[in-house]
Design a protein around this motif. Sequence first.
Motif, PDB file in Angstrom:
ATOM      1  N   ALA A 195       0.842  -1.196   0.000  1.00 18.25           N
ATOM      2  CA  ALA A 195       0.000   0.000   0.000  1.00 18.25           C
ATOM      3  C   ALA A 195       0.875   1.244   0.000  1.00 18.25           C
ATOM      4  N   THR A 197       1.154   4.998   1.497  1.00 17.45           N
ATOM      5  CA  THR A 197       0.570   5.757   2.609  1.00 17.45           C
ATOM      6  C   THR A 197       1.389   7.010   2.921  1.00 17.45           C
ATOM      7  N   VAL A 202      -4.375   5.541   3.343  1.00 14.12           N
ATOM      8  CA  VAL A 202      -3.725   4.298   2.919  1.00 14.12           C
ATOM      9  C   VAL A 202      -4.403   3.831   1.632  1.00 14.12           C
ATOM     10  N   PRO A 204      -4.346   0.858  -1.315  1.00 14.26           N
ATOM     11  CA  PRO A 204      -3.727  -0.417  -1.670  1.00 14.26           C
ATOM     12  C   PRO A 204      -3.249  -0.444  -3.112  1.00 14.26           C
ATOM     13  N   MET A 244      -7.155  -4.300   4.202  1.00 15.23           N
ATOM     14  CA  MET A 244      -7.073  -2.848   4.452  1.00 15.23           C
ATOM     15  C   MET A 244      -7.595  -2.505   5.849  1.00 15.23           C
ATOM     16  N   LEU A 248      -3.669  -3.178   7.163  1.00 11.73           N
ATOM     17  CA  LEU A 248      -2.849  -2.049   6.690  1.00 11.73           C
ATOM     18  C   LEU A 248      -3.236  -0.733   7.366  1.00 11.73           C
ATOM     19  N   TYR A 267       4.406  -2.775   2.986  1.00  7.04           N
ATOM     20  CA  TYR A 267       4.265  -4.065   2.309  1.00  7.04           C
ATOM     21  C   TYR A 267       3.859  -5.086   3.349  1.00  7.04           C
ATOM     22  N   ALA A 268       2.671  -5.692   3.176  1.00  5.01           N
ATOM     23  CA  ALA A 268       2.251  -6.763   4.083  1.00  5.01           C
ATOM     24  C   ALA A 268       2.445  -8.103   3.389  1.00  5.01           C
ATOM     25  N   PHE A 282       6.162  -7.465   7.692  1.00  7.08           N
ATOM     26  CA  PHE A 282       5.985  -6.174   7.032  1.00  7.08           C
ATOM     27  C   PHE A 282       7.315  -5.804   6.392  1.00  7.08           C
TER      28      PHE A 282
END
Length: 419
Positions: A195, A197, A202, A204, A244, A248, A267-268, A282
């Motif tokens: 995502a 941000t 935020v 995606p 989300m 995130l 980054y997840a 992350f």
Amino acid sequence: MLVIGGGAREHALTWKIAQSRKVKELYVAPGNAGTVSIAHNLNIKPNDIEALAKAAQDANIDLTVVGPEAPLAAGIVDYFERLGMPIFGPTKAATQIESSKVFAKKLMQKYAIPCPEGVIFSAYAEASEYLKSQPAPIVVKADGLAAGKGVIVASSREEAQKALSDIMEAKVFGSAGDRVVIEECLLGKEVSLLAFTDGKTVVPMVPACDYKRVFDNDQGLNTGGMGSYSPPGFFDAKLTQEVMKGILEPAVKAMASEGVPYKGVLYAGLMITPDGPKVLEFNARFGDPETQAILPRLQTDLVDILRAIVDNRLSEVTVEWNNEACVGVVMASAGYPGSYNTGFPITGLDKLDKETIVFHAGTKLGENSQIYTDGGRVLTVTATGKTMAEARGKVYQNLPRIHFDGCHYRKDIAAREVN
Ligand code: AMP
Ligand code: GLY
């Protein structure tokens, strides 16, 4: 603008930024043979923060974009900001979400962000005792950055004990192993959702899958990534919303609450389990090779997004993606991810269909414009298509036309999406 890094991720960033009409001069440090034709390569290492800042000042750079994690973890963003120079990426403190597994685990536990059950240890004896009570498989993670080697998914207790001893007693990763996280092993589908941000808003990106093992069917050693594709068929809009709302957005809020506001790309790395998506890791940056499969799908001017984030007004930008499928396959040197030789001529790059996009990583321009190998991962060969089968077909039709001594690549990238 200036892009920092020299891999295929940075070539993809440079390629996308070069498409913006807003950018008059584009630099990359150090870049590779692929970036030469679209930017000025600067021979400066990504960790030489002072030299990068000096070069950025000399070239009147309006915005610097950081690719790899090492300069972020070393504080490049703090350094540039102190000098009043705009830079895209999280501060050193915020980068801890990637650079310290302990920091990330504590954050997720405190703010109830779904992740594997885990316990933190700073003493070997206690960690070893705890392991005796846990069933295998089990995951042992060194706290600090360890070049992608600090996570051991152990299939037996013996293997876990060995990993723990390597990390905490033998200190194979140095001080990165002063602390460990020991956590439950999750099963499910692995996928990344990145995502943008600015610390508040935020947004995606499109989801992507990454292939870590060197050989087909996930055999062999772990690598930096052998290929990627976007989108994974199972990842629908509902799952994006779930990640989300549950992961995130809460993570960005949590960082602000902790006094370390997070700006940049978050980054997840996720496991989609029967209980929903959970965070394996992350990262504080664009993924490699995910970026090579994500950016060809971005319709909005990337520079508008990066600039808005630096100026804290991401909410003003509409980020749009096309509906195409994208596949990127990495061509690597013989021996990679172990030791390998470099300096082999690469041929066939002029024989590819026009629609193929080749992102360079370890490549070097020699005399007479001949391109030579210069690293373990050499190229990411990418194509988009109306369907995954079309994108995949284009990549695998073109790959055999490229050659260098000992080159190898996986034949099964995105295969599960088309069979
Ligand atoms: P990480 O650097 O934390 O993403 O770990 C590297 C890889 O190890 C991940 O991409 C996963 O494939 C695997 N992994 C990490 N943590 C777990 C876990 N708790 N359960 C299962 N696999 C894991
Ligand atoms: N593709 C995994 C990473 O960028 O860390």
